[in-house]
Design a protein around this motif. Structure first.
Motif, PDB file in Angstrom:
ATOM      1  N   LEU A 232       1.052  35.839   7.608  1.00  0.00           N
ATOM      2  CA  LEU A 232       1.066  34.461   7.114  1.00  0.00           C
ATOM      3  C   LEU A 232       2.283  33.696   7.629  1.00  0.00           C
ATOM      4  O   LEU A 232       2.167  32.539   8.026  1.00  0.00           O
ATOM      5  N   VAL A 233       3.441  34.334   7.628  1.00  0.00           N
ATOM      6  CA  VAL A 233       4.630  33.635   8.102  1.00  0.00           C
ATOM      7  C   VAL A 233       4.470  33.287   9.588  1.00  0.00           C
ATOM      8  O   VAL A 233       4.867  32.197  10.025  1.00  0.00           O
ATOM      9  N   ARG A 234       3.860  34.179  10.367  1.00  0.00           N
ATOM     10  CA  ARG A 234       3.605  33.861  11.783  1.00  0.00           C
ATOM     11  C   ARG A 234       2.659  32.670  11.910  1.00  0.00           C
ATOM     12  O   ARG A 234       2.886  31.763  12.707  1.00  0.00           O
ATOM     13  N   ALA A 235       1.592  32.666  11.111  1.00  0.00           N
ATOM     14  CA  ALA A 235       0.622  31.570  11.174  1.00  0.00           C
ATOM     15  C   ALA A 235       1.268  30.240  10.771  1.00  0.00           C
ATOM     16  O   ALA A 235       1.060  29.216  11.432  1.00  0.00           O
ATOM     17  N   TYR A 236       2.042  30.257   9.691  1.00  0.00           N
ATOM     18  CA  TYR A 236       2.700  29.021   9.254  1.00  0.00           C
ATOM     19  C   TYR A 236       3.763  28.569  10.254  1.00  0.00           C
ATOM     20  O   TYR A 236       3.904  27.370  10.507  1.00  0.00           O
ATOM     21  N   ALA A 237       4.503  29.490  10.832  1.00  0.00           N
ATOM     22  CA  ALA A 237       5.550  29.110  11.787  1.00  0.00           C
ATOM     23  C   ALA A 237       4.950  28.461  13.023  1.00  0.00           C
ATOM     24  O   ALA A 237       5.428  27.418  13.482  1.00  0.00           O
ATOM     25  N   VAL A 238       3.897  29.040  13.565  1.00  0.00           N
ATOM     26  CA  VAL A 238       3.243  28.499  14.762  1.00  0.00           C
ATOM     27  C   VAL A 238       2.627  27.131  14.468  1.00  0.00           C
ATOM     28  O   VAL A 238       2.578  26.262  15.335  1.00  0.00           O
ATOM     29  N   ASN A 239       2.152  26.932  13.240  1.00  0.00           N
ATOM     30  CA  ASN A 239       1.441  25.700  12.881  1.00  0.00           C
ATOM     31  C   ASN A 239       2.277  24.741  12.038  1.00  0.00           C
ATOM     32  O   ASN A 239       1.745  23.813  11.437  1.00  0.00           O
ATOM     33  N   ARG A 240       3.568  24.948  12.008  1.00  0.00           N
ATOM     34  CA  ARG A 240       4.448  24.155  11.150  1.00  0.00           C
ATOM     35  C   ARG A 240       4.294  22.655  11.389  1.00  0.00           C
ATOM     36  O   ARG A 240       4.065  21.882  10.453  1.00  0.00           O
ATOM     37  N   ALA A 241       4.396  22.200  12.617  1.00  0.00           N
ATOM     38  CA  ALA A 241       4.274  20.770  12.926  1.00  0.00           C
ATOM     39  C   ALA A 241       2.850  20.281  12.690  1.00  0.00           C
ATOM     40  O   ALA A 241       2.641  19.168  12.199  1.00  0.00           O
ATOM     41  N   HIS A 242       1.880  21.108  13.017  1.00  0.00           N
ATOM     42  CA  HIS A 242       0.459  20.759  12.831  1.00  0.00           C
ATOM     43  C   HIS A 242       0.130  20.516  11.357  1.00  0.00           C
ATOM     44  O   HIS A 242      -0.610  19.579  11.018  1.00  0.00           O
ATOM     45  N   LEU A 243       0.679  21.339  10.459  1.00  0.00           N
ATOM     46  CA  LEU A 243       0.354  21.252   9.036  1.00  0.00           C
ATOM     47  C   LEU A 243       1.235  20.274   8.265  1.00  0.00           C
ATOM     48  O   LEU A 243       0.838  19.791   7.204  1.00  0.00           O
ATOM     49  N   ALA A 244       2.418  19.974   8.780  1.00  0.00           N
ATOM     50  CA  ALA A 244       3.398  19.154   8.044  1.00  0.00           C
ATOM     51  C   ALA A 244       2.841  17.834   7.506  1.00  0.00           C
ATOM     52  O   ALA A 244       3.149  17.470   6.363  1.00  0.00           O
ATOM     53  N   PRO A 245       2.031  17.080   8.246  1.00  0.00           N
ATOM     54  CA  PRO A 245       1.535  15.809   7.702  1.00  0.00           C
ATOM     55  C   PRO A 245       0.530  15.961   6.561  1.00  0.00           C
ATOM     56  O   PRO A 245       0.220  14.984   5.880  1.00  0.00           O
TER      57      PRO A 245
END
Length: 187
Positions: free
Chosen positions: A21-34
């Protein structure tokens, strides 16, 4: 576990998922932020994610929520689907949330994952209704809901704090007594 297509499955979150999960969130951090609440730096650590996984598993055992991950064949997490705030009694309802990784979008994964969660909510959990909310400008998420038979029920001003601001949301609901059809079965 639900097979979404030959390459992807949907399964409940389980102990040990923290690192993936931390890998998925880290890779998608900018994508998910909004689209998500503002996240602390601690959120992006394996320790925080594994603690959250343990809480998630406990809540699933009590019936208060159930959270799923979308995985590829190699086990990489490319999305989440959550059914939170489950209320029993005369309400029999829960709140739906979901996201798909930036590099896995536009393949119908979110639509198929939501279909699977709705079937699980009706058939295994006995729920009557599922509610979802999207930011006013989140057209992609609204298409996922429409493809799954959700009905728009209104606007909620300043509904959730997303990306550090209280933002208006469109509210949707899906009554589960109606047949749930996979998007490929629809005319």
């Amino acid at each position: 576990m639900f097979r979404l297509d030959p390459e992807h499955t949907l399964r409940p979150v389980r102990a040990g998922d923290g690192a993936a999960l931390v890998r998925a969130y880290a890779v998608n951090r900018a994508h998910l932020a909004p689209w998500e609440p503002a996240r602390s730096e601690e959120f992006f650590t394996e320790a925080w994610q594994e603690r959250d996984v343990r809480r998630t598993v406990d809540e699933a055992q009590t019936g208060r929520s159930i959270r799923f991950v979308v995985t590829e064949r190699d086990g990489r997490i490319v999305g989440r689907t959550n059914l939170n705030g489950i209320v029993r009694g005369p309400f029999l309802s829960g709140d739906l949330g979901y996201w798909i990784a930036a590099d896995a979008m536009r393949r119908g994964l979110a639509t198929r994952a939501v279909t699977a969660v709705l079937e699980h909510a009706r058939d295994s959990m006995g729920l009557h209704r599922v509610q979802a909310a999207t930011l006013l400008h989140n057209a992609a998420s609204q298409r996922v809901l429409a493809a799954n038979g959700f009905t728009r029920i209104g606007i909620a001003p300043r509904y959730l704090e997303i990306a550090g601001e209280w933002q208006d949301h469109v509210l949707f609901q899906r009554l589960l007594e109606e047949r749930i059809t996979a998007p490929s079965e629809r005319p």
